[in-house]
Design a protein around this motif. Structure first.
Motif, mmCIF file in Angstrom:
data_model
loop_
_atom_site.group_PDB
_atom_site.id
_atom_site.type_symbol
_atom_site.label_atom_id
_atom_site.label_comp_id
_atom_site.label_asym_id
_atom_site.label_seq_id
_atom_site.Cartn_x
_atom_site.Cartn_y
_atom_site.Cartn_z
ATOM 1 N N SER A 374 0.846 -1.182 0.000
ATOM 2 C CA SER A 374 0.000 0.000 0.000
ATOM 3 C C SER A 374 0.886 1.239 0.000
ATOM 4 O O SER A 374 1.879 1.307 0.733
ATOM 5 C CB SER A 374 -0.906 -0.004 1.236
ATOM 6 O OG SER A 374 -1.717 1.153 1.285
ATOM 7 N N THR A 375 0.558 2.242 -0.830
ATOM 8 C CA THR A 375 1.403 3.424 -0.981
ATOM 9 C C THR A 375 0.932 4.557 -0.080
ATOM 10 O O THR A 375 -0.134 4.503 0.532
ATOM 11 C CB THR A 375 1.398 3.913 -2.439
ATOM 12 O OG1 THR A 375 0.127 4.524 -2.711
ATOM 13 C CG2 THR A 375 1.642 2.771 -3.414
ATOM 14 N N SER A 376 1.736 5.620 -0.046
ATOM 15 C CA SER A 376 1.393 6.794 0.759
ATOM 16 C C SER A 376 0.137 7.476 0.242
ATOM 17 O O SER A 376 -0.565 8.168 0.990
ATOM 18 C CB SER A 376 2.562 7.784 0.761
ATOM 19 O OG SER A 376 2.901 8.163 -0.562
ATOM 20 N N ALA A 377 -0.179 7.295 -1.050
ATOM 21 C CA ALA A 377 -1.398 7.860 -1.640
ATOM 22 C C ALA A 377 -2.569 6.896 -1.545
ATOM 23 O O ALA A 377 -3.627 7.149 -2.118
ATOM 24 C CB ALA A 377 -1.146 8.236 -3.098
ATOM 25 N N ASP A 378 -2.369 5.791 -0.820
ATOM 26 C CA ASP A 378 -3.394 4.756 -0.633
ATOM 27 C C ASP A 378 -3.697 4.007 -1.926
ATOM 28 O O ASP A 378 -4.782 3.440 -2.091
ATOM 29 C CB ASP A 378 -4.674 5.331 -0.036
ATOM 30 C CG ASP A 378 -5.417 4.304 0.822
ATOM 31 O OD1 ASP A 378 -4.758 3.359 1.287
ATOM 32 O OD2 ASP A 378 -6.635 4.442 0.996
ATOM 33 N N ASP A 379 -2.746 4.013 -2.874
ATOM 34 C CA ASP A 379 -2.837 3.129 -4.025
ATOM 35 C C ASP A 379 -2.301 1.752 -3.641
ATOM 36 O O ASP A 379 -1.733 1.569 -2.555
ATOM 37 C CB ASP A 379 -2.018 3.664 -5.204
ATOM 38 C CG ASP A 379 -2.576 4.963 -5.765
ATOM 39 O OD1 ASP A 379 -3.775 5.225 -5.544
ATOM 40 O OD2 ASP A 379 -1.813 5.708 -6.408
ATOM 41 N N LEU A 380 -2.451 0.793 -4.544
ATOM 42 C CA LEU A 380 -1.845 -0.518 -4.381
ATOM 43 C C LEU A 380 -0.840 -0.745 -5.485
ATOM 44 O O LEU A 380 -1.134 -0.514 -6.661
ATOM 45 C CB LEU A 380 -2.907 -1.620 -4.426
ATOM 46 C CG LEU A 380 -3.921 -1.659 -3.284
ATOM 47 C CD1 LEU A 380 -4.950 -2.768 -3.529
ATOM 48 C CD2 LEU A 380 -3.232 -1.863 -1.939
ATOM 49 N N LEU A 381 0.377 -1.178 -5.107
ATOM 50 C CA LEU A 381 1.385 -1.604 -6.072
ATOM 51 C C LEU A 381 1.433 -3.119 -6.033
ATOM 52 O O LEU A 381 1.597 -3.727 -4.975
ATOM 53 C CB LEU A 381 2.758 -1.023 -5.709
ATOM 54 C CG LEU A 381 2.938 0.477 -5.904
ATOM 55 C CD1 LEU A 381 4.270 0.933 -5.307
ATOM 56 C CD2 LEU A 381 2.887 0.836 -7.387
ATOM 57 N N THR A 401 -9.226 0.614 -10.180
ATOM 58 C CA THR A 401 -8.778 1.094 -11.489
ATOM 59 C C THR A 401 -7.264 1.020 -11.613
ATOM 60 O O THR A 401 -6.524 1.508 -10.745
ATOM 61 C CB THR A 401 -9.222 2.550 -11.705
ATOM 62 O OG1 THR A 401 -10.642 2.646 -11.528
ATOM 63 C CG2 THR A 401 -8.841 3.024 -13.099
ATOM 64 N N LYS A 402 -6.806 0.429 -12.717
ATOM 65 C CA LYS A 402 -5.386 0.365 -13.007
ATOM 66 C C LYS A 402 -4.914 1.716 -13.544
ATOM 67 O O LYS A 402 -5.456 2.234 -14.512
ATOM 68 C CB LYS A 402 -5.104 -0.734 -14.021
ATOM 69 C CG LYS A 402 -3.638 -0.981 -14.310
ATOM 70 C CD LYS A 402 -3.487 -2.146 -15.285
ATOM 71 C CE LYS A 402 -2.042 -2.420 -15.630
ATOM 72 N NZ LYS A 402 -1.915 -3.544 -16.586
ATOM 73 N N LYS A 403 -3.877 2.284 -12.937
ATOM 74 C CA LYS A 403 -3.370 3.611 -13.303
ATOM 75 C C LYS A 403 -2.043 3.567 -14.038
ATOM 76 O O LYS A 403 -1.727 4.475 -14.815
ATOM 77 C CB LYS A 403 -3.197 4.475 -12.045
ATOM 78 C CG LYS A 403 -4.485 4.814 -11.315
ATOM 79 C CD LYS A 403 -4.209 5.488 -9.979
ATOM 80 C CE LYS A 403 -3.333 6.710 -10.114
ATOM 81 N NZ LYS A 403 -3.108 7.365 -8.803
ATOM 82 N N GLN A 404 -1.229 2.541 -13.790
ATOM 83 C CA GLN A 404 0.141 2.550 -14.313
ATOM 84 C C GLN A 404 0.668 1.134 -14.432
ATOM 85 O O GLN A 404 0.330 0.259 -13.623
ATOM 86 C CB GLN A 404 1.045 3.362 -13.355
ATOM 87 C CG GLN A 404 2.490 3.509 -13.778
ATOM 88 C CD GLN A 404 3.325 4.205 -12.702
ATOM 89 O OE1 GLN A 404 2.970 4.188 -11.532
ATOM 90 N NE2 GLN A 404 4.425 4.824 -13.109
#
Length: 538
Positions: A374-381, A401-404
């Motif tokens: 989990s990232t600092s922006a609350d995304d998932l890697l 949603t896939k962003k990158q």
């Protein structure tokens, strides 16, 4: 020079307290110089046996029992951790306690003193000396940097000529004030280190005197301060003010002369001289997989079955969740909101556990999810491997949603190995994406946009074993920590990939998953023992 032979360590005569010891009275337990021998022998009320100090025999000087003053303490109460006499065993609070011979206990105590002395002289004291030297260098560099600022102010003053001389003087006064504040901070740090060094020297001398003495009471009254000294003083990082380039205008002298940025102070906690094992959690699995910190007292773990466990530091089971599919979870992570997410490699899903309910967030087609963070922006890697195991990518998801997608470098070459070997992921505080690629023998770090920054392939001096990074984590200082599976140790790197130090293998056996809590305590899962170990390294 051997510190044991320094002038400050010379033993002095017990009588005159000025001349070096040359003789010793074995019956009175007295250190004597040659001039004081006759004076000591003149006391006919006692028996004496004066010998050369280097030919003296060890004759224990037992401490008197505080409760039975006529008795010597010839035994040691293991339960109360104090010397006792024989009368204490049949009366009072030591009755029925386990006891041992005090001379045997004395030997083990002195071994501990020797260990403290070695650690102080060879590990802790040199680090303080190094810090003191760095502080002095910092003061010299500060003087130079502030001199450069003053020179820049003079150059600006020449451009504006005499009409702004008064303004230049005010600016230089500001610089001097900040310099004084800066130097005051550095001087305070230097004084603190100097004080600690003096304390360490006194403890070292005390330990040597105890070890050279036959006075048992000195040994048992000694209390180790090594843990205190092992906590190095915090360093204050000061950001140098900057003198901006002036904009030549006639309206405002401030704009014409440029501005001086404020003094920025940041406190940085250095790493411990010697990392400490602070606790061990038995997970109950046969083999241990990943670990993720919920907070400073609780960790989520997974192993070789379909159950994920929330455990406290004592190993107490606080909660357990079974995977939705019944498969083993491949990897786990905790989100910013404190919810658990896990990857299901066989089911090709990423799942969220919230309020004990499991929701499938992502279902993949043609790809299998491996590790997650989990990232600092609350995304998932998420690290993914293609079904045919020919490709590996890092995908960033915001919610569903896939962003990158991160897959190749600038030359189109794959960033990550494709084989079905462990790959673990973490985001650094500078937003770099860090991947421990086991089969590639490398830690691969890209920036937020996916551009390759560096590959770390192990310390150059390690030529005997291959570097196989398993788990990976980052801390509050931007350090990258990775578990070296074969070498049974942790590598610590700075955010630019420079090796800083090891946490050595006496703590670990096949370290696997890693996580760091908010206080920079490191949790390491061991694959074979299924234990999670808490390590203090800062």
């Amino acid at each position: 020079m051997d510190p044991r032979r320094s002038a400050q360590d010379v033993l002095l005569c017990d009588l005159c307290e000025t001349d070096p010891v040359q003789n010793y009275c074995e019956l009175c337990h007295t250190d004597l110089c040659s001039n004081c021998v006759s004076k000591h022998l003149s006391d006919y009320s006692k028996r004496h046996n004066v010998v050369s100090y280097f030919n003296r025999k060890f004759t224990p000087k037992h401490a008197k029992c505080l409760k039975h003053t006529e008795k010597d303490c010839e035994l040691y109460c293991e339960e109360c951790d104090v010397p006792v006499c024989t009368s204490c065993l049949v009366s009072g609070k030591h009755k029925s306690h386990d006891v041992s011979d005090i001379l045997g206990k004395l030997s083990s105590k002195k071994q501990r003193l020797q260990k403290d002395l070695y650690e102080l002289e060879n590990k802790i004291y040199p680090r303080y000396e190094e810090m003191a030297s760095n502080a002095q260098k910092g003061k010299a560099e500060t003087e130079t940097n502030y001199l450069n600022l003053s020179t820049a102010a003079d150059q600006h003053g020449e451009i504006l000529q005499r009409q702004i001389t008064a303004f230049i003087n005010r600016r230089k006064s500001d610089i001097k004030e900040k310099k004084n504040k800066h130097l005051a901070v550095l001087q305070k740090h230097t004084d603190e280190i100097t004080h600690k060094i003096a304390e360490i020297k006194r403890v070292i001398l005390k330990l040597k005197n105890i070890l050279d003495s036959n006075d048992i009471s000195l040994t048992f009254t000694y209390r180790s301060r090594n843990d205190e000294f092992n906590e190095l003083p915090s360093e204050t990082k000061v950001t140098m003010p900057r003198l901006s380039t002036p904009t030549i205008k006639t309206e405002k002298l401030d704009e014409m002369f440029g501005t001086l940025s404020s003094l920025s102070l940041t406190t940085v906690k250095p790493m411990l001289v010697e990392p400490r094992l602070a606790g061990t959690i038995n997970t109950g699995f046969d083999r241990q997989g990943s670990v993720s910190c919920l907070n400073e007292e609780q960790v989520w773990t997974c192993g070789n079955n379909k159950i994920m466990k929330l455990l406290n530091l004592q190993g107490k089971l606080l909660a357990s969740i079974q995977t939705k599919s019944g498969n083993e979870p491949f990897n786990i992570a905790v989100t910013r909101a404190g919810d658990l997410v896990y990857t299901d490699y066989n089911d090709k899903t990423v799942n969220l556990v919230k309020n004990n309910q499991i929701e499938t967030m992502i279902r993949l087609d043609g790809w299998r999810p491996r590790s997650i963070c989990s990232t600092s922006a609350d995304d998932l890697l998420i690290i993914m491997t293609s079904d045919d195991e020919r490709k590996s990518i890092v995908a960033r998801y915001s919610g569903y949603t896939k962003k990158q997608s991160i897959q190749s470098d600038d030359q189109g070459r794959p960033l990550y190995s494709s084989e079905n070997y462990p790959k673990n992921i973490s985001e650094n505080r500078n937003l770099d994406v860090c991947v421990a690629d086991f089969n590639a023998n490398a830690v691969v770090v890209v920036n937020q946009s996916g551009k390759l920054r560096f590959r770390y392939t192990g310390h150059p001096s390690n030529t005997k074993k291959s570097f196989h990074p398993a788990g990976i984590a980052t801390d509050s200082q931007g350090h990258i920590l990775t578990a070296d599976w074969d070498s049974h140790r942790i590598h610590i790197l700075d955010q630019d990939g420079q090796f800083l130090r090891y946490i050595q293998n006496r703590h670990f056996h096949h370290p696997n998953g890693l996580c760091v809590d908010t206080r920079d305590n490191l949790f390491v899962s061991e694959f074979d023992t299924a234990k999670v170990k808490k390590i203090r390294y800062r």
